[in-house]
Design a protein around this motif. Structure first.
Motif, PDB file in Angstrom:
ATOM      1  N   ILE A 169     -32.388  40.517  -8.929  1.00 21.55           N
ATOM      2  CA  ILE A 169     -31.582  39.514  -9.856  1.00 21.55           C
ATOM      3  C   ILE A 169     -30.559  40.345 -10.653  1.00 21.55           C
ATOM      4  CG2 ILE A 169     -31.827  38.129 -11.795  1.00 21.55           C
ATOM      5  CD1 ILE A 169     -34.539  37.429 -10.671  1.00 21.55           C
ATOM      6  N   CYS A 170     -30.768  41.534 -11.029  1.00 21.02           N
ATOM      7  CA  CYS A 170     -29.848  42.380 -11.958  1.00 21.02           C
ATOM      8  C   CYS A 170     -28.586  42.796 -10.905  1.00 21.02           C
ATOM      9  CB  CYS A 170     -30.384  43.631 -12.454  1.00 21.02           C
ATOM     10  SG  CYS A 170     -29.398  44.676 -13.227  1.00 21.02           S
ATOM     11  N   ALA A 171     -28.704  43.012  -9.732  1.00 19.72           N
ATOM     12  CA  ALA A 171     -27.945  43.491  -8.679  1.00 19.72           C
ATOM     13  C   ALA A 171     -26.755  42.258  -8.539  1.00 19.72           C
ATOM     14  CB  ALA A 171     -28.588  43.849  -7.548  1.00 19.72           C
ATOM     15  N   ILE A 172     -27.443  41.051  -8.298  1.00 21.79           N
ATOM     16  CA  ILE A 172     -26.776  39.693  -8.087  1.00 21.79           C
ATOM     17  C   ILE A 172     -25.965  39.233  -9.245  1.00 21.79           C
ATOM     18  CG2 ILE A 172     -27.147  37.203  -7.752  1.00 21.79           C
ATOM     19  CD1 ILE A 172     -29.621  37.783  -6.144  1.00 21.79           C
ATOM     20  N   VAL A 173     -26.400  39.419 -10.640  1.00 20.25           N
ATOM     21  CA  VAL A 173     -25.769  39.070 -12.008  1.00 20.25           C
ATOM     22  C   VAL A 173     -24.596  40.010 -12.077  1.00 20.25           C
ATOM     23  CG1 VAL A 173     -25.974  39.004 -14.021  1.00 20.25           C
ATOM     24  CG2 VAL A 173     -27.727  37.762 -12.898  1.00 20.25           C
ATOM     25  N   LEU A 174     -24.876  41.102 -12.076  1.00 22.57           N
ATOM     26  CA  LEU A 174     -23.843  42.281 -12.266  1.00 22.57           C
ATOM     27  C   LEU A 174     -22.598  42.001 -11.265  1.00 22.57           C
ATOM     28  CD1 LEU A 174     -25.607  45.483 -13.671  1.00 22.57           C
ATOM     29  CD2 LEU A 174     -24.125  43.904 -14.878  1.00 22.57           C
ATOM     30  N   SER A 175     -23.139  42.160  -9.927  1.00 26.34           N
ATOM     31  CA  SER A 175     -22.045  42.189  -8.869  1.00 26.34           C
ATOM     32  C   SER A 175     -21.374  40.875  -8.741  1.00 26.34           C
ATOM     33  CB  SER A 175     -22.596  42.317  -7.287  1.00 26.34           C
ATOM     34  OG  SER A 175     -23.229  43.614  -7.578  1.00 26.34           O
ATOM     35  N   ALA A 176     -21.709  39.730  -9.062  1.00 26.16           N
ATOM     36  CA  ALA A 176     -21.250  38.486  -9.130  1.00 26.16           C
ATOM     37  C   ALA A 176     -20.301  38.290 -10.387  1.00 26.16           C
ATOM     38  CB  ALA A 176     -22.143  37.123  -8.964  1.00 26.16           C
ATOM     39  N   LYS A 177     -20.596  38.870 -11.411  1.00 24.16           N
ATOM     40  CA  LYS A 177     -19.906  38.736 -12.726  1.00 24.16           C
ATOM     41  C   LYS A 177     -18.871  39.776 -12.510  1.00 24.16           C
ATOM     42  CE  LYS A 177     -19.890  39.631 -17.502  1.00 24.16           C
ATOM     43  NZ  LYS A 177     -21.164  39.844 -18.756  1.00 24.16           N
ATOM     44  N   THR A 178     -18.902  40.987 -12.038  1.00 26.79           N
ATOM     45  CA  THR A 178     -17.773  41.983 -12.083  1.00 26.79           C
ATOM     46  C   THR A 178     -16.887  41.985 -10.990  1.00 26.79           C
ATOM     47  OG1 THR A 178     -19.256  43.665 -11.281  1.00 26.79           O
ATOM     48  CG2 THR A 178     -19.252  43.434 -13.414  1.00 26.79           C
ATOM     49  N   ARG A 179     -17.533  41.236  -9.831  1.00 24.57           N
ATOM     50  CA  ARG A 179     -16.798  41.495  -8.233  1.00 24.57           C
ATOM     51  C   ARG A 179     -16.710  42.764  -7.878  1.00 24.57           C
ATOM     52  NH1 ARG A 179     -14.445  36.529  -7.238  1.00 24.57           N
ATOM     53  NH2 ARG A 179     -15.863  34.891  -8.317  1.00 24.57           N
ATOM     54  N   LEU A 180     -17.737  43.753  -8.530  1.00 18.97           N
ATOM     55  CA  LEU A 180     -17.926  45.132  -7.964  1.00 18.97           C
ATOM     56  C   LEU A 180     -19.023  45.418  -7.101  1.00 18.97           C
ATOM     57  CD1 LEU A 180     -16.719  46.731 -11.343  1.00 18.97           C
ATOM     58  CD2 LEU A 180     -15.067  46.496  -9.193  1.00 18.97           C
ATOM     59  N   PRO A 181     -19.111  46.215  -6.257  1.00 18.97           N
ATOM     60  CA  PRO A 181     -20.379  46.543  -5.388  1.00 18.97           C
ATOM     61  C   PRO A 181     -21.474  47.427  -6.580  1.00 18.97           C
ATOM     62  CG  PRO A 181     -18.793  47.970  -4.870  1.00 18.97           C
ATOM     63  CD  PRO A 181     -18.172  47.234  -5.617  1.00 18.97           C
ATOM     64  N   ILE A 182     -22.044  46.783  -7.337  1.00 20.56           N
ATOM     65  CA  ILE A 182     -23.046  47.935  -8.470  1.00 20.56           C
ATOM     66  C   ILE A 182     -24.451  47.652  -7.939  1.00 20.56           C
ATOM     67  CG2 ILE A 182     -23.844  47.836 -10.856  1.00 20.56           C
ATOM     68  CD1 ILE A 182     -21.116  46.598 -11.495  1.00 20.56           C
ATOM     69  N   SER A 183     -24.733  48.484  -7.216  1.00 14.87           N
ATOM     70  CA  SER A 183     -26.233  48.477  -6.387  1.00 14.87           C
ATOM     71  C   SER A 183     -26.956  49.050  -7.765  1.00 14.87           C
ATOM     72  CB  SER A 183     -26.159  49.513  -5.461  1.00 14.87           C
ATOM     73  OG  SER A 183     -25.410  48.897  -4.273  1.00 14.87           O
ATOM     74  N   ILE A 184     -28.284  48.143  -7.564  1.00 15.55           N
ATOM     75  CA  ILE A 184     -29.396  48.428  -8.657  1.00 15.55           C
ATOM     76  C   ILE A 184     -30.670  48.957  -8.011  1.00 15.55           C
ATOM     77  CG2 ILE A 184     -30.787  47.342 -10.283  1.00 15.55           C
ATOM     78  CD1 ILE A 184     -27.811  47.464 -11.052  1.00 15.55           C
ATOM     79  N   ALA A 185     -31.314  49.779  -8.511  1.00 13.09           N
ATOM     80  CA  ALA A 185     -32.754  50.029  -7.923  1.00 13.09           C
ATOM     81  C   ALA A 185     -33.529  50.481  -9.159  1.00 13.09           C
ATOM     82  CB  ALA A 185     -32.377  51.429  -6.959  1.00 13.09           C
ATOM     83  N   TRP A 186     -34.853  50.664  -8.593  1.00 14.40           N
ATOM     84  CA  TRP A 186     -35.823  51.251  -9.587  1.00 14.40           C
ATOM     85  C   TRP A 186     -35.841  52.684  -9.742  1.00 14.40           C
ATOM     86  CZ3 TRP A 186     -38.707  48.227  -5.776  1.00 14.40           C
ATOM     87  CH2 TRP A 186     -38.839  48.784  -4.502  1.00 14.40           C
ATOM     88  N   SER A 187     -36.491  53.226 -10.809  1.00  9.33           N
ATOM     89  CA  SER A 187     -36.444  54.707 -10.907  1.00  9.33           C
ATOM     90  C   SER A 187     -37.327  55.457 -10.101  1.00  9.33           C
ATOM     91  CB  SER A 187     -36.675  55.053 -12.480  1.00  9.33           C
ATOM     92  OG  SER A 187     -36.638  56.396 -12.634  1.00  9.33           O
TER      93      SER A 187
END
Length: 394
Positions: free
Chosen positions: A55-73
């Motif tokens: 959900i974080c990846a979808i929200v950030l990338s849709a909002k910024t239109r940048l490929p901001i990949s998210i992962a767990w640590s």
């Protein structure tokens, strides 16, 4: 947004989700169990992390239109695996996860804290990470000693596939693990019923407990390795691919999603470092402005994998623990080699890095506080002493 969608981004997004989940979910499970989680609590933590990541990846990338990949640590999971159960059990670990999440949010919103984390000497941060990881990296060899017929196929799959395509090495090892489980392990007759009953998404709320030992042994080291090994490199990957995001906002958002996952057993959500390159590069799409769709697709994939976390955990629970540790160890070999090279590259800081590495890798705790914290303290003191002596001589 729909006009920016492409089949190329669809493929890369699906591949990113699969590689990201398959290559390190074993580390997450091992880490959560290492600090006292039951199988169901570990499944809940894995689900919470995977859904939050998606959900974080979808929200950030849709909002910024940048490929901001998210992962767990992943380094954070390795840290937990070597920390052991602390006073207060898994509830105290969850309390530490919450504190870590708040620290990440503050680091994003309060620039001095973010700069303070970034100013931690890179050799020491890498030495601590190498010390944390090395224990799990021994597991593949131990798996061969446990049973060559079970351990060797996993390692050989990793070696052979990795020689051709490093990206698929860990998924190949995971596939070998599944085959070993099917054909080499005596699975009880009622095991399939148990797995079928796990189709429902696992969710276990854990009432957090806060104490000083959890703060120093888990929260602070987890915050440091997550920021130094995931968030900061994640920004670097984006910049290398000619993207210029606002780091503070991204850190704060990942901290918020970490906070949402923590009460259900998730340890930390952060910017991706390795899989980030997959979605930010030309393989996702020739047009840089359309690559964000690869991250959105990967986010959907993470959510789906998260909802199946119960099945994954139930299947893994049937295996001898050393086999899943072997898969986790293979997933961390690249991270270990990279952090070790970075830690010992500079002759001037080599001894300080060695002290940090050795104290951390020893696995010993002093005063109930894990070696990762003391490793940073020891290396920092050595670095300060070396700098003081050099100034005195000059």
């Amino acid at each position: 947004m729909l006009k920016d969608f492409s089949l190329q981004s669809l493929f890369m997004g699906l591949l990113t989700a699969f590689v990201g989940f398959a290559s390190s979910f074993a580390v997450v499970l091992q880490g959560l169990k290492g600090v006292g989680a039951t199988d169901f609590e570990a499944a809940s933590g894995l689900m919470a992390l995977s859904v939050s990541v998606g959900i974080c990846a979808i929200v950030l990338s849709a909002k910024t239109r940048l490929p901001i990949s998210i992962a767990w640590s992943t380094p954070g999971g390795a840290l937990l695996a070597t920390t052991g159960v602390i006073e207060g059990g898994f509830s105290a670990a969850v309390g530490a996860f919450i504190i870590c999440s708040v620290l990440i949010i503050i680091a994003g919103l309060f620039r001095p804290l973010g700069r303070a984390v970034a100013s931690i000497p890179t050799p020491l941060a890498n030495a601590m990470l190498a010390g944390v990881i090395i224990g799990l990296c021994f597991a593949p060899i131990k798996a061969i000693g446990f049973n060559p017929a079970l351990g060797l196929p996993i390692i050989l799959a990793w070696i052979i596939v990795g020689a051709f395509k490093r990206l698929f090495a860990v998924p190949a090892a995971l596939a070998a693990f599944v085959l070993v489980m099917i054909f080499g392990v005596d699975i009880p007759a009622d095991a399939l019923d148990s797995i079928a009953q796990s189709l429902a998404p696992p969710m276990e709320f854990v009432m957090p407990v806060f104490n000083l030992q959890a703060l120093i042994s888990i929260a602070l080291p987890l915050f440091i390795v997550t920021m130094a090994s995931q968030n900061i490199p994640g920004i670097a990957v984006l910049k290398v691919n000619n993207y210029d995001p606002q780091p503070g906002q991204l850190f704060a958002t990942t901290g918020l999603f970490s906070l949402l996952a923590a009460p259900f057993g998730g340890h930390a959500v952060n910017l991706a470092a390795i899989t980030a390159a997959m979605c930010a590069g030309e393989d996702a799409h020739p047009d840089p402005k359309r690559r964000y769709w690869a991250v959105i697709v990967s986010g959907v994939g993470y959510v789906i994998f998260g909802l199946l976390a119960g099945v994954v955990t139930a299947f893994v629970a049937l295996a001898p623990p050393i086999l899943i540790q072997a898969v986790a160890g293979l997933a961390l070999v690249g991270a270990f080699s990279g952090s070790a090279v970075a830690a010992f590259k500079d002759p001037e800081t080599r001894e300080a890095a060695a002290i940090t590495f050795l104290i951390t890798a020893s696995g010993l705790s002093f005063g109930g506080i894990s070696g990762a914290f003391w490793g940073l303290i020891g290396g920092g003191l050595m670095m300060a002493l070396t700098s003081f002596v050099k100034r005195m001589k000059s």
